[in-house]
Write a protein that holds these residues in place. Structure first.
Motif, short mmCIF file in Angstrom:
data_model
loop_
_atom_site.label_atom_id
_atom_site.label_comp_id
_atom_site.label_asym_id
_atom_site.label_seq_id
_atom_site.Cartn_x
_atom_site.Cartn_y
_atom_site.Cartn_z
N LYS A 1 -32.49 7.42 0.01
CA LYS A 1 -32.06 7.09 -1.16
C LYS A 1 -32.93 5.71 -1.02
O LYS A 1 -33.30 4.83 -0.14
N PHE A 2 -32.56 5.69 -2.18
CA PHE A 2 -33.35 3.80 -2.90
C PHE A 2 -31.99 2.29 -2.41
O PHE A 2 -31.66 2.12 -3.36
N ASN A 3 -31.66 2.18 -1.63
CA ASN A 3 -30.68 1.16 -1.44
C ASN A 3 -31.65 -0.07 -1.01
O ASN A 3 -32.66 0.08 -1.77
N SER A 4 -30.96 -1.36 -1.30
CA SER A 4 -31.28 -1.98 -1.83
C SER A 4 -31.91 -3.09 -0.40
O SER A 4 -32.30 -2.98 -0.68
N SER A 5 -31.77 -2.05 1.21
CA SER A 5 -32.62 -2.79 1.86
C SER A 5 -33.93 -2.13 1.64
O SER A 5 -34.90 -2.91 2.36
N THR A 6 -33.68 -0.86 0.95
CA THR A 6 -35.02 -0.25 0.61
C THR A 6 -36.20 -0.95 0.10
O THR A 6 -37.08 -1.16 -0.22
N ALA A 7 -35.12 -1.11 -1.21
CA ALA A 7 -35.73 -1.82 -2.41
C ALA A 7 -36.67 -3.41 -1.70
O ALA A 7 -37.33 -3.48 -2.52
N LYS A 8 -35.19 -3.66 -0.80
CA LYS A 8 -35.88 -5.71 -0.71
C LYS A 8 -37.13 -5.35 0.27
O LYS A 8 -38.03 -5.51 -0.27
N PHE A 9 -37.37 -4.11 0.81
CA PHE A 9 -39.03 -4.40 1.78
C PHE A 9 -39.46 -3.73 1.20
O PHE A 9 -40.71 -4.43 1.03
N SER A 10 -39.22 -2.82 0.02
CA SER A 10 -40.17 -1.79 -0.74
C SER A 10 -40.95 -2.78 -1.71
O SER A 10 -42.06 -2.87 -2.09
N SER A 11 -40.36 -3.47 -2.07
CA SER A 11 -40.59 -4.70 -3.38
C SER A 11 -41.85 -5.80 -2.66
O SER A 11 -42.84 -6.13 -3.46
N MET A 12 -42.33 -5.71 -1.56
CA MET A 12 -42.74 -6.94 -0.86
C MET A 12 -43.49 -6.26 0.60
O MET A 12 -43.33 -6.82 1.60
N ALA A 13 -43.71 -5.23 0.00
CA ALA A 13 -44.19 -3.78 1.46
C ALA A 13 -45.01 -4.14 2.10
O ALA A 13 -45.00 -4.80 3.56
#
Length: 188
Positions: free
Chosen positions: A24-36
């Motif tokens: 699931k695209f949670n906040s932790s995943t989203a934050k890391f992925s936005s600046m992968a």
């Protein structure tokens, strides 16, 4: 050397993709992925300098099939666990595991474990017929009771590389002693 394998950019990127896959695209995943790419570079630097630390866990309870406390790690920690488990832990320990242990191993899912149980049951039947029993049990609070110092001593026996020892200790000591977080890939 294990440090070179864990800090290899391609291995870290592959671990990032694996950690992101099917989640699931949670906040932790989203934050890391936005600046992968930046996130991977930061992780690479922390792992190279041995300044990496595990972030606090997100604790929650589940009630099926029974009540358990789950401690979920952040996305960046999942990336580190993937790169370490897939490239260092599993290759080193796979021949030490019981043959039908399927916990967190690639190619050894539920069907593999069920086929192993079937093989054992058929072999027993061929030898003893119906004269036997099946014991279904669960070791109460097994993961919650694991002593970190004993586990570190056992793991140190299998890993001579100081870097692998350091990272193993970081992951083991990321929660309170005694106990390991349920749901961590490294704990499996």
């Amino acid at each position: 050397m294990d440090r070179d394998i864990v800090t290899d950019y391609d291995n870290l990127y592959r671990a990032y993709r694996k950690a992101k896959s099917g989640k699931k695209f949670n906040s932790s995943t989203a934050k890391f992925s936005s600046m992968a790419l930046d996130g991977i570079n930061i992780l690479k630097e922390q792992l190279e300098n041995q300044t990496y630390t595990v972030a606090p866990y997100n604790r929650f309870e589940i009630f099926e099939p029974k009540q358990r406390v789950i401690e979920s790690c952040t996305f960046k920690d999942k990336v580190v666990q993937h790169v370490f488990c897939d490239n260092i832990l599993h290759p080193k320990l796979q021949n030490v595991f019981v043959k039908y242990n399927s916990a967190g191993q690639v190619g050894k899912g539920t069907l593999y474990a069920l086929n192993g149980l079937k093989d054992h049951m058929e072999a027993f039947y061929d030898k003893h017929g119906l004269d036997g029993w099946i014991l279904k049990c669960d070791i109460r609070h097994f993961f919650y009771e694991i002593d970190h110092w004993i586990l570190e001593d056992i793991v140190d026996y299998f890993f001579r590389d100081p870097y692998a020892v350091w990272l193993n200790h970081v992951l083991i000591d990321s929660s309170e002693n005694p106990g390991l977080p349920l749901g961590n890939q490294a704990g499996q």
